[in-house]
Design an enzyme around this catalytic site. Structure first.
Site, PDB file in Angstrom:
ATOM      1  CG  ASN A 121      -1.921   1.351   0.966  1.00 57.36           C
ATOM      2  OD1 ASN A 121      -2.266   1.587   0.003  1.00 57.36           O
ATOM      3  ND2 ASN A 121      -2.229   1.626   2.390  1.00 57.36           N
ATOM      4  CB  SER A 158      -5.609   3.381  16.478  1.00 59.43           C
ATOM      5  OG  SER A 158      -6.629   4.493  16.209  1.00 59.43           O
ATOM      6  CE1 TYR A 176      -4.997   0.348  11.735  1.00 59.11           C
ATOM      7  CE2 TYR A 176      -7.795   0.578  12.566  1.00 59.11           C
ATOM      8  CZ  TYR A 176      -6.180   1.500  12.373  1.00 59.11           C
ATOM      9  OH  TYR A 176      -4.895   2.060  12.378  1.00 59.11           O
ATOM     10  CE  LYS A 193      -3.006  -0.584  14.093  1.00 62.29           C
ATOM     11  NZ  LYS A 193      -1.432  -0.323  13.431  1.00 62.29           N
ATOM     12  CG  ASN A 233     -11.411   3.672   4.568  1.00 65.81           C
ATOM     13  OD1 ASN A 233     -12.336   3.024   4.262  1.00 65.81           O
ATOM     14  ND2 ASN A 233     -10.618   3.090   3.426  1.00 65.81           N
TER      15      ASN A 233
HETATM   16  N1  UFG Z   1     -16.283  11.686   7.108  1.00 65.16           N
HETATM   17  C1  UFG Z   1     -17.705  11.222   6.543  1.00 65.16           C
HETATM   18  N2  UFG Z   1     -17.084  11.798   4.713  1.00 65.16           N
HETATM   19  C2  UFG Z   1     -16.591  10.832   4.284  1.00 65.16           C
HETATM   20  C3  UFG Z   1     -15.546  10.410   5.321  1.00 65.16           C
HETATM   21  C4  UFG Z   1     -14.896  10.385   6.691  1.00 65.16           C
HETATM   22  O1  UFG Z   1     -18.250  12.391   7.319  1.00 65.16           O
HETATM   23  O2  UFG Z   1     -16.447  10.542   3.297  1.00 65.16           O
HETATM   24  C5  UFG Z   1     -16.529  11.760   9.249  1.00 65.16           C
HETATM   25  C6  UFG Z   1     -16.527  10.214   9.801  1.00 65.16           C
HETATM   26  O3  UFG Z   1     -18.437  10.138   9.468  1.00 65.16           O
HETATM   27  C7  UFG Z   1     -16.143  11.059  10.799  1.00 65.16           C
HETATM   28  C8  UFG Z   1     -15.349  12.075  10.196  1.00 65.16           C
HETATM   29  O4  UFG Z   1     -15.188  12.044   8.841  1.00 65.16           O
HETATM   30  O5  UFG Z   1     -17.071  11.137  11.743  1.00 65.16           O
HETATM   31  C9  UFG Z   1     -13.637  10.932  10.926  1.00 65.16           C
HETATM   32  O6  UFG Z   1     -13.835   9.907   9.617  1.00 65.16           O
HETATM   33  P1  UFG Z   1     -12.331   9.429   8.865  1.00 65.16           P
HETATM   34  O7  UFG Z   1     -12.724   8.746   8.477  1.00 65.16           O
HETATM   35  O8  UFG Z   1     -10.866  10.111   8.532  1.00 65.16           O
HETATM   36  O9  UFG Z   1     -11.876   9.238  10.644  1.00 65.16           O
HETATM   37  P2  UFG Z   1     -12.030   8.299  12.031  1.00 65.16           P
HETATM   38  O10 UFG Z   1     -11.971   8.868  13.428  1.00 65.16           O
HETATM   39  O11 UFG Z   1     -13.454   7.546  11.861  1.00 65.16           O
HETATM   40  O12 UFG Z   1     -10.944   7.025  11.403  1.00 65.16           O
HETATM   41  C10 UFG Z   1     -10.196   7.618  12.424  1.00 65.16           C
HETATM   42  C11 UFG Z   1      -8.388   6.064  11.597  1.00 65.16           C
HETATM   43  C12 UFG Z   1      -8.366   5.054  12.112  1.00 65.16           C
HETATM   44  C13 UFG Z   1      -8.970   4.755  12.932  1.00 65.16           C
HETATM   45  C14 UFG Z   1     -10.400   6.043  13.868  1.00 65.16           C
HETATM   46  C15 UFG Z   1     -10.598   5.677  15.724  1.00 65.16           C
HETATM   47  O13 UFG Z   1      -8.663   6.821  10.440  1.00 65.16           O
HETATM   48  O14 UFG Z   1      -7.921   4.277  11.425  1.00 65.16           O
HETATM   49  O15 UFG Z   1      -9.292   6.974  13.465  1.00 65.16           O
HETATM   50  O16 UFG Z   1     -10.778   6.279  16.148  1.00 65.16           O
HETATM   51  F1  UFG Z   1      -9.631   3.301  13.398  1.00 65.16           F
END
Ligand code: UFG
Length: 343
Positions: free
Chosen positions: A37, A127, A152, A156, A201
């Site tokens: 990746n 994380s 995932y 961790k 994502n």
């Molecule tokens: N979001 C959107 N649209 C998108 C992507 C994200 O609205 O297309 C929102 C999500 O719902 C969330 C916020 O943006 O509210 C942040 O989302 P991310 O996916 O950027 O980050 P996360 O907090 O979900 O994930 C991060 C790390 C993961 C970890 C997670 C746990 O990327 O590796 O925090 O806290 F597992």
């Protein structure tokens, strides 16, 4: 003589930024990466920034013999920073075995190979997901961990438990687990940054790809959370600030300053921003309008997560320097550079 550090996953997003900080702190770096990746071009880019080409071995850490060979060739290393892992939350829900297999085989092979070769310092890339849905905010390292929503995240949490057992059984061995909040941003040179494969994502690459015209619009997953504007709150941290913490953690282990054989530190800024805050800041930093739509919630999202940064400040003497504007503008510069390069 320079101290040598083995960085697994050193061509990846956080790994490559950390390699630069290590080189700038006079360490010699050996990168082990299977490029599943990431991209080997990152090595040249690291050279462009630092003037030094880190040694690179293409190794799949799931292969225990190859892993042992690589560690044996660098048994004079003082520490290992272990980034190599799969990290896509959604994919891990679809393909849990892929995640458990990759993340655990790699971790166990790295631990075994390094111990066999007498390398007894280990930094683990963890994380904030290990906190699950926290009841208390800001969250401190004292809080109980919970079973994360995704496989995932669970890799961790279980990895931290493996390190706990292992550091107790091997008195020579010390580890620090760094719990990242939401890393975004890119190196100020514009040479390296996140390379999400396929549809991102995470929020930041999704925003920059939408603004660059690669995605039609950003879906905002829910505006009915109990937060100031209804969208979830996260602790976004600049990847360069995050990378610097790894160098400090390595030095702590090398100077034997750690107070326990396994320590945990939150790496965040302590400040939470909502999804709409991030979008609004993006629009004002780039002076543009982002195409977005509010849709339903995404499974597994917690309403709010931000770090208490006191422990990292007190014990590591580390704190963050870069504000949300910096994080967002560097992400945007990187996205534009990527597009120019691909065109
Ligand atoms: N979001 C959107 N649209 C998108 C992507 C994200 O609205 O297309 C929102 C999500 O719902 C969330 C916020 O943006 O509210 C942040 O989302 P991310 O996916 O950027 O980050 P996360 O907090 O979900 O994930 C991060 C790390 C993961 C970890 C997670 C746990 O990327 O590796 O925090 O806290 F597992």
């Amino acid at each position: 003589m320079k101290e040598k550090i083995i960085v697994t996953g050193g061509c990846g997003y956080i790994g490559s930024h950390t390699v630069i900080e290590l080189i700038e702190n006079n360490f010699e770096v050996v990168i082990l990466d299977d490029l599943s990746n990431s991209n080997e071009k990152t090595i040249d880019r690291i050279n462009k920034i630092t003037g030094i080409t880190p040694k690179f071995l293409k190794v799949d850490l799931k292969d225990s013999l190859k892993t042992d060979e690589a560690f044996k060739a660098h048994k004079d290393a003082s520490a290992v920073i272990h980034f190599a892992a799969h990290k896509a939350v959604g994919e891990s829900v679809q393909q849990p075995l892929k995640y458990y297999k990759n993340n655990f085989y790699s971790l166990l092979n790295a631990l075994e190979a390094q111990s066999e070769n007498g390398i007894n310092n280990f930094i683990f890339s963890s994380s904030a997901t290990v906190y699950g849905t926290p009841n208390v905010l800001p969250i401190t390292e004292e809080n109980e961990t919970q079973r994360p929503f995704s496989p995932y995240g669970n890799t961790k949490k279980i990895a931290e438990e493996i390190l706990d057992d292992y550091t107790k059984s091997n008195k020579e061995f010390s580890a620090i687990s760094l719990r990242y909040f939401n890393p975004i941003g890119a190196h100020e040179s514009g040479e390296i940054g996140e390379l999400p494969s396929g549809i991102p994502n995470n929020l930041m690459p999704y925003i920059t790809q939408t603004a660059a015209g690669i995605r039609e619009k950003l879906m905002v997953y829910g505006n009915d959370y109990p937060t100031k504007d209804g969208t979830p709150i996260r602790d976004y941290i600049h990847v360069v600030d995050l990378a610097k913490a790894h160098v400090i953690a390595v030095k702590r282990l090398l100077k034997k300053e750690q107070e326990k054989s396994l320590e945990f530190f939150n790496l965040g800024t302590g400040v939470g921003y909502s999804v709409l805050d991030v979008i609004n800041t993006f629009e004002s930093v780039t002076n543009s309008k982002l195409n977005y739509e509010i849709v339903g919630r995404r499974d597994g999202d917690v309403p709010q997560l931000y770090a208490s940064t006191n422990l990292a400040k007190e014990k590591l003497g580390w704190s963050t320097n870069k504000a949300l504007d910096d994080m967002i503008s560097s992400s945007w510069v990187w996205e534009q550079n990527l597009r120019n390069e691909n065109n």
